[in-house]
Design a protein around this motif. Structure first.
Motif, PDB file in Angstrom:
ATOM      1  N   GLN A 399      -2.949  -9.024  -3.827  1.00 50.72           N
ATOM      2  CA  GLN A 399      -4.078  -9.511  -4.599  1.00 50.72           C
ATOM      3  C   GLN A 399      -5.126 -10.111  -3.660  1.00 50.72           C
ATOM      4  N   LEU A 400      -6.355 -10.148  -4.127  1.00 49.80           N
ATOM      5  CA  LEU A 400      -7.473 -10.593  -3.293  1.00 49.80           C
ATOM      6  C   LEU A 400      -8.419 -11.438  -4.138  1.00 49.80           C
ATOM      7  N   GLY A 401      -8.911 -12.535  -3.557  1.00 47.94           N
ATOM      8  CA  GLY A 401      -9.844 -13.392  -4.276  1.00 47.94           C
ATOM      9  C   GLY A 401     -10.178 -14.614  -3.458  1.00 47.94           C
ATOM     10  N   LEU A 402      -9.854 -15.795  -3.981  1.00 45.90           N
ATOM     11  CA  LEU A 402     -10.116 -17.036  -3.266  1.00 45.90           C
ATOM     12  C   LEU A 402      -9.181 -17.215  -2.076  1.00 45.90           C
ATOM     13  N   ASP A 403      -8.049 -16.546  -2.080  1.00 45.69           N
ATOM     14  CA  ASP A 403      -7.170 -16.471  -0.916  1.00 45.69           C
ATOM     15  C   ASP A 403      -7.041 -15.012  -0.533  1.00 45.69           C
ATOM     16  N   VAL A 404      -6.905 -14.763   0.763  1.00 49.76           N
ATOM     17  CA  VAL A 404      -6.784 -13.367   1.185  1.00 49.76           C
ATOM     18  C   VAL A 404      -5.501 -12.760   0.625  1.00 49.76           C
ATOM     19  N   HIS A 405      -4.426 -13.532   0.570  1.00 47.18           N
ATOM     20  CA  HIS A 405      -3.231 -13.136  -0.169  1.00 47.18           C
ATOM     21  C   HIS A 405      -3.248 -13.957  -1.454  1.00 47.18           C
ATOM     22  N   ASP A 406      -4.005 -13.478  -2.423  1.00 52.69           N
ATOM     23  CA  ASP A 406      -4.308 -14.289  -3.590  1.00 52.69           C
ATOM     24  C   ASP A 406      -3.097 -14.397  -4.520  1.00 52.69           C
ATOM     25  N   VAL A 407      -3.188 -15.376  -5.427  1.00 50.11           N
ATOM     26  CA  VAL A 407      -2.087 -15.627  -6.351  1.00 50.11           C
ATOM     27  C   VAL A 407      -1.993 -14.493  -7.373  1.00 50.11           C
ATOM     28  N   GLY A 408      -0.836 -14.426  -8.039  1.00 50.92           N
ATOM     29  CA  GLY A 408      -0.657 -13.481  -9.130  1.00 50.92           C
ATOM     30  C   GLY A 408       0.009 -12.183  -8.756  1.00 50.92           C
ATOM     31  N   GLY A 409       0.442 -12.050  -7.500  1.00 49.71           N
ATOM     32  CA  GLY A 409       1.091 -10.803  -7.107  1.00 49.71           C
ATOM     33  C   GLY A 409       2.404 -10.555  -7.829  1.00 49.71           C
ATOM     34  N   TYR A 410       3.024 -11.632  -8.267  1.00 46.63           N
ATOM     35  CA  TYR A 410       4.243 -11.542  -9.072  1.00 46.63           C
ATOM     36  C   TYR A 410       4.050 -12.356 -10.337  1.00 46.63           C
ATOM     37  N   ALA A 411       4.554 -11.850 -11.446  1.00 44.01           N
ATOM     38  CA  ALA A 411       4.443 -12.558 -12.714  1.00 44.01           C
ATOM     39  C   ALA A 411       5.354 -13.782 -12.708  1.00 44.01           C
ATOM     40  N   PRO A 412       5.022 -14.808 -13.497  1.00 47.08           N
ATOM     41  CA  PRO A 412       5.903 -15.975 -13.594  1.00 47.08           C
ATOM     42  C   PRO A 412       7.337 -15.569 -13.933  1.00 47.08           C
ATOM     43  N   GLY A 413       8.268 -16.184 -13.249  1.00 51.43           N
ATOM     44  CA  GLY A 413       9.673 -15.858 -13.474  1.00 51.43           C
ATOM     45  C   GLY A 413      10.200 -14.734 -12.622  1.00 51.43           C
ATOM     46  N   THR A 414       9.323 -14.139 -11.801  1.00 49.92           N
ATOM     47  CA  THR A 414       9.758 -13.076 -10.889  1.00 49.92           C
ATOM     48  C   THR A 414       9.438 -13.523  -9.460  1.00 49.92           C
ATOM     49  N   GLY A 415       9.696 -12.654  -8.495  1.00 47.63           N
ATOM     50  CA  GLY A 415       9.398 -12.990  -7.112  1.00 47.63           C
ATOM     51  C   GLY A 415       9.883 -11.914  -6.167  1.00 47.63           C
ATOM     52  N   LYS A 416       9.536 -12.087  -4.891  1.00 45.97           N
ATOM     53  CA  LYS A 416       9.889 -11.088  -3.888  1.00 45.97           C
ATOM     54  C   LYS A 416      11.391 -10.853  -3.807  1.00 45.97           C
ATOM     55  N   ASP A 417      12.166 -11.931  -3.975  1.00 45.89           N
ATOM     56  CA  ASP A 417      13.615 -11.806  -3.813  1.00 45.89           C
ATOM     57  C   ASP A 417      14.257 -10.970  -4.908  1.00 45.89           C
ATOM     58  N   MET A 418      13.492 -10.696  -5.984  1.00 46.87           N
ATOM     59  CA  MET A 418      14.030  -9.910  -7.086  1.00 46.87           C
ATOM     60  C   MET A 418      13.719  -8.425  -6.935  1.00 46.87           C
ATOM     61  N   LEU A 419      12.854  -8.062  -5.968  1.00 45.59           N
ATOM     62  CA  LEU A 419      12.467  -6.666  -5.789  1.00 45.59           C
ATOM     63  C   LEU A 419      13.278  -6.064  -4.653  1.00 45.59           C
ATOM     64  N   LYS A 420      14.249  -5.261  -4.973  1.00 48.88           N
ATOM     65  CA  LYS A 420      15.107  -4.635  -3.971  1.00 48.88           C
ATOM     66  C   LYS A 420      14.868  -3.134  -3.849  1.00 48.88           C
ATOM     67  N   SER A 421      14.342  -2.524  -4.910  1.00 46.39           N
ATOM     68  CA  SER A 421      14.160  -1.074  -4.877  1.00 46.39           C
ATOM     69  C   SER A 421      13.197  -0.652  -5.975  1.00 46.39           C
ATOM     70  N   VAL A 422      12.631   0.513  -5.810  1.00 47.86           N
ATOM     71  CA  VAL A 422      11.996   1.249  -6.890  1.00 47.86           C
ATOM     72  C   VAL A 422      12.864   2.486  -7.052  1.00 47.86           C
ATOM     73  N   LYS A 423      13.730   2.419  -8.019  1.00 44.20           N
ATOM     74  CA  LYS A 423      14.826   3.383  -8.127  1.00 44.20           C
ATOM     75  C   LYS A 423      14.338   4.809  -7.957  1.00 44.20           C
ATOM     76  N   PRO A 424      15.072   5.589  -7.144  1.00 44.92           N
ATOM     77  CA  PRO A 424      16.310   5.245  -6.431  1.00 44.92           C
ATOM     78  C   PRO A 424      16.083   4.799  -4.983  1.00 44.92           C
ATOM     79  N   TYR A 425      14.846   4.420  -4.653  1.00 48.08           N
ATOM     80  CA  TYR A 425      14.510   4.185  -3.247  1.00 48.08           C
ATOM     81  C   TYR A 425      14.536   2.691  -2.919  1.00 48.08           C
ATOM     82  N   PRO A 426      15.167   2.308  -1.804  1.00 42.10           N
ATOM     83  CA  PRO A 426      15.215   0.897  -1.424  1.00 42.10           C
ATOM     84  C   PRO A 426      13.852   0.419  -0.912  1.00 42.10           C
TER      85      PRO A 426
END
Length: 548
Positions: A399-426
């Motif tokens: 995301q891009l805006g007031l920060d170069v890595h702006d907020v909102g890239g993940y919805a509330p209740g989610t996060g990077k640690d929850m993304l392991k694959s886009v099935k079937p690819y890791p």
């Protein structure tokens, strides 16, 4: 810094006023603007008033009374000296109020939507060293808030509004940072009459509102991209000169050209490597500054973005020094460019961005299978083996805006640690963004292909991955260093629009370096309903991609 006020009659009636005149103009018209003067963008402070309204409307679903309390950025001394670091306003405070000054606090009454701004009571000697002391009326009229008081009046003022204060509490899902402990004023902490709630819902509400850019914000983002595009093209040409063959000279040129156009700062450290240093993703920091010499035949990678009113662009151009791509450079560049086009053609509301990350990798794998760098497998097998984590060790964008890595890239209740694959690819890269695209989002599309020395060593030591790589061809391509192409795009109802306007094909880059005028314009991708179905299928891993 000059503030520009439109006193009626449109932009032709604009005038640069002194502080006293500005306050009077605000009172007579009731509208204020930020601008750096002629040729720059005028941003109405009504934009920030609307942001406050939107936040209250969203948060009222959780709580209908009390005051939302915010702390602005703090001016900090350089270690033990009496000079200060370059001040930048805290991004949430900037989004809500647009204030340029440090050490401010603010509150918003949930019940009425009224906004209160609290400013430091400066000593009289301030006028000797720093300039005239602006009265509270100036801040009220400039920033279009309902009341301004001094910070030593904060407690008494707030007690008349509400004893219930809500401050945000939450983790930035990109950085992992949590700064909630410093958000409450000491005077408020010391007053037993206040009830202070640290609220995750307020943090989420701010992030979700900042995620979708409104019409005025899109104008700002377009302006920063226009300035960045012009600065990139000039810097690209200047880098060809024999007396401009230091990496830091490109950084200086970009900053100079951006400042000339009203953007006094950049949104992040400039990344200006050449040759094998292109494979260092965040080159340009204090330990690896832009300090090396550049020679004919090198590829240069320029990742730089101008900032205006806190909003930043983030554009990357890769080009040859000497004016011509070598055969090896062109092979890799064309693969990355094909990936950019495929992703931008597939962007639509509802399409999951992580699936576009997989699509970007697939396109580059297909190109390298044709080239002969990749062998002994199909694109699906190479994706399943996660081979591209060696050659593209970062996510597709952010995301891009007031920060170069702006907020909102993940919805509330989610996060990077929850993304392991886009099935079937890791997926093992650092994806800063994984949620469905929505109209009004602004984000980057920045695939890359790199020959990082450390990662090449890992590749050669791993039989499970090295079996897919033609080592003879790899040695021929390693001198390319690395290539990244980064666009800034906004999602539309029917596709996306690219905000930057720089030469992208190898032919166009070579022509511009040679002196040709650049006019192409903005790329707009429009999908019909039939194309939409194909785009979703392609982003999910299919082999059909929509055409513009």
């Amino acid at each position: 810094l000059q503030f520009l006020y439109l006193i009626g009659g449109g932009p032709t009636a604009a005038a640069v006023l002194d502080r006293t005149q500005m306050a009077k103009a605000c009172q007579s018209v009731g509208k204020s603007f930020f601008s750096r003067g002629e040729g720059t963008l005028s941003i109405p402070y009504a934009m920030h008033r609307e942001h406050r309204r939107r936040l209250v409307e969203r948060y009222a679903a959780h709580r209908s009374s009390g005051c939302l309390f915010f702390r602005g950025g703090v001016e900090q001394n350089v270690y033990d000296s009496d000079t200060t670091w370059d001040f930048k306003q805290e991004s949430n405070f900037q989004w809500l109020f647009g204030c340029k000054e440090p050490d401010l606090h603010a509150a918003i009454d949930i019940a009425t939507g009224e906004a209160y701004l609290f400013i430091p009571r400066l000593p009289e000697s301030y006028a000797q060293w720093m300039g005239p002391i602006k009265p509270t009326a100036w801040f009220r009229d400039m920033y279009e808030v309902d009341l301004v008081a001094y910070d030593d009046e904060m407690v008494s003022t707030l007690l008349k509004v509400s004893k219930d204060l809500i401050v945000r509490r939450g983790v930035n899902l990109d950085s992992g940072s949590d700064e909630h402990d410093c958000l409450v004023h000491e005077g408020v902490k010391a007053c037993a009459e206040f009830s202070v709630t640290r609220c995750t819902e307020l943090h989420h509400a701010l992030c979700e509102e900042r995620l979708i850019k409104d019409e005025e914000e899109l104008k700002v983002m377009q302006f920063t991209c226009d300035v960045s595009s012009a600065a990139h093209i000039i810097t690209m040409r200047e880098a060809q000169r024999p007396d401009r063959r230091k990496e830091y000279q490109s950084e200086a040129e970009f900053k100079y050209q951006s400042f000339l156009r009203g953007c006094s700062r950049v949104g992040y450290s400039c990344i200006c490597p050449a040759s094998e240093r292109n494979a260092t993703l965040h080159y340009g920091h204090a330990g690896e500054p832009n300090e090396h010499a550049v020679k004919d035949g090198d590829l240069k990678l320029h990742d730089m973005g101008a900032e205006y009113h806190g909003y930043t662009a983030d554009v990357t151009c890769t080009f040859p020094v000497g004016g011509k791509f070598s055969a090896e450079q062109k092979v890799v560049y064309d693969a990355v460019w094909a990936s950019v086009v495929a992703v931008e053609e597939a962007i639509l509301p509802g399409v999951e961005y992580a699936s576009l990350h997989v699509l970007a990798q697939q396109v580059m794998i297909d190109a390298m299978l044709r080239d002969g760098l990749f062998v002994n497998g199909t694109a699906e097998e190479l994706l399943a083996a996660n081979l591209m984590s060696i050659f593209m060790p970062h996510g597709l964008g952010h995301q891009l805006g007031l920060d170069v890595h702006d907020v909102g890239g993940y919805a509330p209740g989610t996060g990077k640690d929850m993304l392991k694959s886009v099935k079937p690819y890791p997926i093992t890269q650092n994806l800063r963004f994984s949620r469905p695209c929505e109209e009004g989002m602004v984000f980057t599309v920045e695939p890359g292909f790199y020959f990082n020395a450390w990662l090449m060593g890992n590749l050669k030591a791993d039989p499970a991955l090295s079996k897919f790589v033609n080592m003879e061809r790899l040695e021929q391509l390693i001198p390319v260093g690395g290539i990244r192409i980064e666009d800034n795009v906004t999602v539309t109802a029917t596709g996306c629009r690219v905000l930057n306007n720089v030469p992208r094909t190898t032919a166009d880059i070579e022509a511009v370096i040679a002196g040709a005028e650049w006019r192409e314009g903005y790329r707009v991708y429009v999908n019909t309903e039939a194309q939409k179905r194909k785009a979703v299928a392609a982003a999910a891993g299919g082999d059909k991609r929509p055409r513009r």
